[in-house]
Scaffold this motif. Sequence first.
Motif, PDB file in Angstrom:
ATOM      1  N   GLU A 143      41.945  42.369  39.143  1.00  0.00           N
ATOM      2  CA  GLU A 143      42.097  40.918  39.080  1.00  0.00           C
ATOM      3  C   GLU A 143      43.313  40.459  39.882  1.00  0.00           C
ATOM      4  OE1 GLU A 143      42.166  39.552  35.049  1.00  0.00           O
ATOM      5  OE2 GLU A 143      41.268  37.654  35.662  1.00  0.00           O
ATOM      6  N   GLY A 187      44.525  42.008  42.374  1.00  0.00           N
ATOM      7  CA  GLY A 187      44.369  42.357  43.785  1.00  0.00           C
ATOM      8  C   GLY A 187      45.207  43.544  44.234  1.00  0.00           C
ATOM      9  N   PHE A 209      36.417  38.288  38.806  1.00  0.00           N
ATOM     10  CA  PHE A 209      36.235  39.304  39.844  1.00  0.00           C
ATOM     11  C   PHE A 209      34.745  39.364  40.108  1.00  0.00           C
ATOM     12  CE2 PHE A 209      36.956  41.113  35.602  1.00  0.00           C
ATOM     13  CZ  PHE A 209      35.669  41.537  35.311  1.00  0.00           C
ATOM     14  N   PHE A 210      34.346  40.073  41.146  1.00  0.00           N
ATOM     15  CA  PHE A 210      32.928  40.266  41.399  1.00  0.00           C
ATOM     16  C   PHE A 210      32.479  41.540  40.704  1.00  0.00           C
ATOM     17  CE2 PHE A 210      33.841  37.963  45.562  1.00  0.00           C
ATOM     18  CZ  PHE A 210      33.413  36.757  45.057  1.00  0.00           C
ATOM     19  N   ASN A 213      37.819  42.822  43.638  1.00  0.00           N
ATOM     20  CA  ASN A 213      38.700  41.656  43.728  1.00  0.00           C
ATOM     21  C   ASN A 213      38.071  40.616  44.653  1.00  0.00           C
ATOM     22  OD1 ASN A 213      41.027  40.391  45.634  1.00  0.00           O
ATOM     23  ND2 ASN A 213      41.629  40.393  43.501  1.00  0.00           N
ATOM     24  N   THR A 214      38.137  39.334  44.243  1.00  0.00           N
ATOM     25  CA  THR A 214      37.404  38.298  44.981  1.00  0.00           C
ATOM     26  C   THR A 214      37.910  38.127  46.413  1.00  0.00           C
ATOM     27  OG1 THR A 214      38.831  36.719  43.875  1.00  0.00           O
ATOM     28  CG2 THR A 214      36.628  36.946  43.004  1.00  0.00           C
ATOM     29  N   ALA A 215      39.212  38.215  46.605  1.00  0.00           N
ATOM     30  CA  ALA A 215      39.740  38.037  47.963  1.00  0.00           C
ATOM     31  C   ALA A 215      39.441  39.260  48.816  1.00  0.00           C
ATOM     32  CB  ALA A 215      41.242  37.766  47.918  1.00  0.00           C
ATOM     33  N   MET A 271      37.022  41.327  48.583  1.00  0.00           N
ATOM     34  CA  MET A 271      35.601  41.364  48.936  1.00  0.00           C
ATOM     35  C   MET A 271      35.368  40.625  50.247  1.00  0.00           C
ATOM     36  SD  MET A 271      32.649  42.295  47.491  1.00  0.00           S
ATOM     37  CE  MET A 271      30.916  41.894  47.395  1.00  0.00           C
ATOM     38  N   LYS A 272      36.087  39.531  50.428  1.00  0.00           N
ATOM     39  CA  LYS A 272      35.880  38.712  51.607  1.00  0.00           C
ATOM     40  C   LYS A 272      36.614  39.281  52.814  1.00  0.00           C
ATOM     41  CE  LYS A 272      33.454  36.172  49.084  1.00  0.00           C
ATOM     42  NZ  LYS A 272      33.733  34.860  48.575  1.00  0.00           N
ATOM     43  N   LEU A 273      37.795  39.823  52.564  1.00  0.00           N
ATOM     44  CA  LEU A 273      38.631  40.259  53.686  1.00  0.00           C
ATOM     45  C   LEU A 273      38.249  41.651  54.186  1.00  0.00           C
ATOM     46  CD1 LEU A 273      42.087  38.930  52.438  1.00  0.00           C
ATOM     47  CD2 LEU A 273      40.591  37.915  54.139  1.00  0.00           C
ATOM     48  N   ARG A 323      42.184  33.898  56.352  1.00  0.00           N
ATOM     49  CA  ARG A 323      40.772  33.600  56.558  1.00  0.00           C
ATOM     50  C   ARG A 323      40.433  32.310  55.825  1.00  0.00           C
ATOM     51  NH1 ARG A 323      41.395  36.990  59.514  1.00  0.00           N
ATOM     52  NH2 ARG A 323      40.329  38.947  59.926  1.00  0.00           N
ATOM     53  N   SER A 361      29.732  35.572  40.318  1.00  0.00           N
ATOM     54  CA  SER A 361      30.443  36.839  40.169  1.00  0.00           C
ATOM     55  C   SER A 361      29.766  37.954  40.969  1.00  0.00           C
ATOM     56  CB  SER A 361      30.524  37.227  38.690  1.00  0.00           C
ATOM     57  OG  SER A 361      29.230  37.465  38.190  1.00  0.00           O
ATOM     58  N   LYS A 362      28.827  37.578  41.822  1.00  0.00           N
ATOM     59  CA  LYS A 362      28.115  38.540  42.670  1.00  0.00           C
ATOM     60  C   LYS A 362      27.597  39.727  41.862  1.00  0.00           C
ATOM     61  CE  LYS A 362      30.163  37.244  47.084  1.00  0.00           C
ATOM     62  NZ  LYS A 362      29.120  36.220  47.363  1.00  0.00           N
ATOM     63  N   PHE A 399      27.084  36.573  52.696  1.00  0.00           N
ATOM     64  CA  PHE A 399      28.447  36.202  53.070  1.00  0.00           C
ATOM     65  C   PHE A 399      28.930  37.125  54.169  1.00  0.00           C
ATOM     66  CE2 PHE A 399      29.065  39.540  50.069  1.00  0.00           C
ATOM     67  CZ  PHE A 399      30.272  40.139  50.375  1.00  0.00           C
ATOM     68  N   ILE A 406      35.016  32.802  57.700  1.00  0.00           N
ATOM     69  CA  ILE A 406      33.942  33.563  57.090  1.00  0.00           C
ATOM     70  C   ILE A 406      33.061  32.598  56.300  1.00  0.00           C
ATOM     71  CG2 ILE A 406      34.976  35.854  57.008  1.00  0.00           C
ATOM     72  CD1 ILE A 406      36.103  35.280  54.345  1.00  0.00           C
ATOM     73  N   TYR A 457      42.212  32.517  52.250  1.00  0.00           N
ATOM     74  CA  TYR A 457      42.753  33.789  51.771  1.00  0.00           C
ATOM     75  C   TYR A 457      43.816  34.282  52.746  1.00  0.00           C
ATOM     76  CZ  TYR A 457      38.492  33.934  48.964  1.00  0.00           C
ATOM     77  OH  TYR A 457      37.478  33.643  48.094  1.00  0.00           O
ATOM     78  N   CYS A 476      47.013  39.215  48.983  1.00  0.00           N
ATOM     79  CA  CYS A 476      47.041  38.272  47.873  1.00  0.00           C
ATOM     80  C   CYS A 476      45.659  38.289  47.247  1.00  0.00           C
ATOM     81  CB  CYS A 476      47.403  36.880  48.367  1.00  0.00           C
ATOM     82  SG  CYS A 476      47.441  35.678  47.044  1.00  0.00           S
ATOM     83  N   GLY A 477      45.590  38.629  45.979  1.00  0.00           N
ATOM     84  CA  GLY A 477      44.300  38.823  45.319  1.00  0.00           C
ATOM     85  C   GLY A 477      43.581  37.550  44.931  1.00  0.00           C
TER      86      GLY A 477
END
Lengths: 210, 392
Positions: A62, A64, A83-84, A184-186, A188-190, B159, B191-192, B220, B263, B283, B287-288
Amino acid sequence: MKPLRIAVTKGRLEQKTIELFEKMGCDCSEVRNKGRRLILPVPDLGAEIVLAKAQDVITYVEHGVCDIGIVGKDTIMESGGSFFEVLDLGFGKCRFAIAGQGEEPRVEEIKVVASKYPNVTRKYFESRLMDIDVVKIEGSVELAPLLCLADAIVDIVETGTTLKENGLYVWQSVADISARVIVNTAAMKLRKQEMESIFNRAEAVINAGN
Amino acid sequence: MKRYNRITPEGTRDLFSSECLALRKTEQKLSQLFSSYGYREVQTPGLEFFDLFSNGARALPQEEMYKLTDLKGRLLVLRPDSTAPIARMVSGKLKGAALPLRLYYNQTVFRSNPSLKGKSDELRQMGIELVGAAEGIADLEILTTAAEALGISGAGDFRIEIGHVGFFKAIIARLGISEEEQNEIRSLIESKSYAALGDLLAGMEQTPYTDALKRLPRLFGGEEVFAGAAELAALCDELSEVLESLRNLYNGLCQLGFGDRIIIDLGLVGRMDYYTSFVFRGYISDCGDAVLSGGRYDTLYGEFGLEYPAVGFGVALDLLVKSIPQEEVPIAEVLIVAEKGQEIAAIRLHQRLSEEGKRVEISTFSEIAAAKVYAENQGIEEIIFLQEEGAE
């Protein structure tokens, strides 16, 4: 690029996870010979494994500081968080159930419930619009109904042997549980590409096993 | 009775000089950016009525708000958000003002977090509200401003992620299911939870739309998302329009040079009732959490009786500042040491030197030896000693 950090729940899920990684073709000798180290490299995954207690896996993901976590659905349901939850690993299977004394279920009459999982318990009975008192127990929950502290318990049931030996019966299933991959949500994207390649390999192994 | 007079409440903390400096510098950069786009600052009270945040799409969970009562027993909250108070302000005191209104804010919001989660309850936020601007160039401008905000902050690689709530809304509306089921599907997409979503949808009547929902959380990534979504978009006009508008935003941002920063996530479905069109998050590495979030909320002002479309975003200053390398806090360049009887001269000298732009401290020690030790400890390079005969 820094290695991905994967927080893994210590103990049984840790063993199963290592087996999974090995089936994916990764050398896990560092993890198998960990000694007292808590952060261990798995070079074939481009990742580091962090061994932690179940609740802490969620906390680390959570915040990160770990990108991925492997943790039981029971802990996810109890702790919550954002979180995912991307993958059901299919191992560590069991279920949450309500159990009590007597073969005949008497769920409607329950007034006091003992559990190691007060949030899961409260939420379940709330959804049934029942006002019950929850008592948090840290050790063997089966004691609570035997000592007449509670009318029933909500606990993880795998085979039901412990329940049976203490004269308790499953009255009702609450939810199915298995090991999950959380992300972690960020992160996952990065770091999408790296993650997806790991998840696809893992899924291939899991599907091959079924 | 235990007294809590030497600690701060959980979720709050003191800021040291170096943190204040980094915070102020970031605030300054962002205010300058917002001003350059024509935004003007507003402030709203720290206390608001609970009702402002308890109804409609802008409602926040009541357990997340700090509550107290006023002298008449009415329920108040510590400001948990700035957008709703600004909407209140615009629909009241600024009603009739020429549109669009460009407003920015820099203020703290308070959220009550669960205990022992290591989360801050006091959150410094800056953000912009572009009120009365319909879809079009305003959306591209807002996204550019967001990217520039993260760019100039100095927080390193960033991003911007864009999505569109219209995608989910159009699909779910065609399933003919209860609101409860909709919410369950929404939270699984959010929450995927691929597996759980698949299981839930498998139990329903299979249509191209259930299949579309199943694929939504996986849509995504970079530009390839558009190709992956093309098949879904072909299902109906509504979806193809949404995808088209998202693609236009994406292309626009690429032409503006942000291509590798953008993205796309078609599974961004949080706060569905609040946002009406595109949504986005920012983002930064290490950093989470998202440090920036925003979107278009064309129905919010309707709750205040105004048909104003609006778009905006907020930046979590604390998260941003945490990832900026800390600078040394500047120390004084000159120390004035005044012998007894030279106090007036010392303060006059300070006035003169500070007018020249120097950072000057007046020593509280009148003995030169003690002052020298102090200057050395602080790292002050120049000492001016004022004696009976004049400056030395």
